[in-house]
Motif scaffolding. Sequence first.
Motif, mmCIF file in Angstrom:
data_model
loop_
_atom_site.group_PDB
_atom_site.id
_atom_site.type_symbol
_atom_site.label_atom_id
_atom_site.label_comp_id
_atom_site.label_asym_id
_atom_site.label_seq_id
_atom_site.Cartn_x
_atom_site.Cartn_y
_atom_site.Cartn_z
ATOM 1 N N LYS A 49 -3.575 3.685 -0.474
ATOM 2 C CA LYS A 49 -4.149 2.994 -1.633
ATOM 3 C C LYS A 49 -3.438 1.653 -1.776
ATOM 4 C CE LYS A 49 -4.562 3.258 -6.618
ATOM 5 N NZ LYS A 49 -3.914 3.760 -7.807
ATOM 6 N N GLU A 85 -1.721 -0.960 -3.761
ATOM 7 C CA GLU A 85 -1.079 -1.066 -5.071
ATOM 8 C C GLU A 85 -1.150 -2.491 -5.577
ATOM 9 O OE1 GLU A 85 2.839 0.578 -4.567
ATOM 10 O OE2 GLU A 85 2.069 2.610 -4.877
ATOM 11 N N THR A 145 -4.489 8.822 3.096
ATOM 12 C CA THR A 145 -5.496 7.893 2.583
ATOM 13 C C THR A 145 -4.751 6.846 1.756
ATOM 14 O OG1 THR A 145 -7.091 9.695 2.469
ATOM 15 C CG2 THR A 145 -7.641 7.684 1.270
ATOM 16 N N GLU A 176 -10.292 -1.230 -0.778
ATOM 17 C CA GLU A 176 -10.395 0.042 -0.085
ATOM 18 C C GLU A 176 -9.652 -0.096 1.241
ATOM 19 O OE1 GLU A 176 -12.062 2.905 -1.069
ATOM 20 O OE2 GLU A 176 -12.431 1.918 -2.993
ATOM 21 N N MET A 190 0.846 -1.190 0.000
ATOM 22 C CA MET A 190 0.000 0.000 0.000
ATOM 23 C C MET A 190 0.880 1.239 0.000
ATOM 24 S SD MET A 190 -2.811 -0.917 2.970
ATOM 25 C CE MET A 190 -1.624 -1.344 4.246
#
Length: 158
Positions: A93, A95, A91, A120, A86
């Motif tokens: 994300k 990957e 926030t 998410e 991530m």
Amino acid sequence: MFAVAAALVGCSDDTGSEPAAANAESESTVVAGDAEVRTGGNTVVKVDGNDLPGLDLNSVTCVKQGGKINVGSAAIGGQQGLGIVMTDEATPKVESLGMVVDGSALAVSEAMGMKVGSAEVSVDGDTYTITGEASGADLNNPMAGQITKPFTVTVSCS
């Protein structure tokens, strides 16, 4: 599709080790250079509503380094377990995410215009909860078509 899932699941060198069964209560932190590695904690890994079979949650690791958060597990029964990469930002994300579930290589990724699965991330202090759907192929019957399963991963990482 299968190659993407297999490649993601096989990338455990950068992600450390992370197994999951139900809920690991013990936790330890090790500092290695500029990276902090956290294992155990309140780790939960569920796929299709069930604990990821054979995953030892106490060996789950989370490493923050170089703008990335890497979560990984040790091998399960000679197969790869779980690997997540991530971004380390307000926030985060996902990957990439890869896991082997009941002989199926499942993944979440987005590369070169191709998107596989979805994920998410929600953050509560140093606890990350990743939810979504991972897609891939049955390793024993790759011609059976695409498989998609919902998942939830909760891990502590400071």
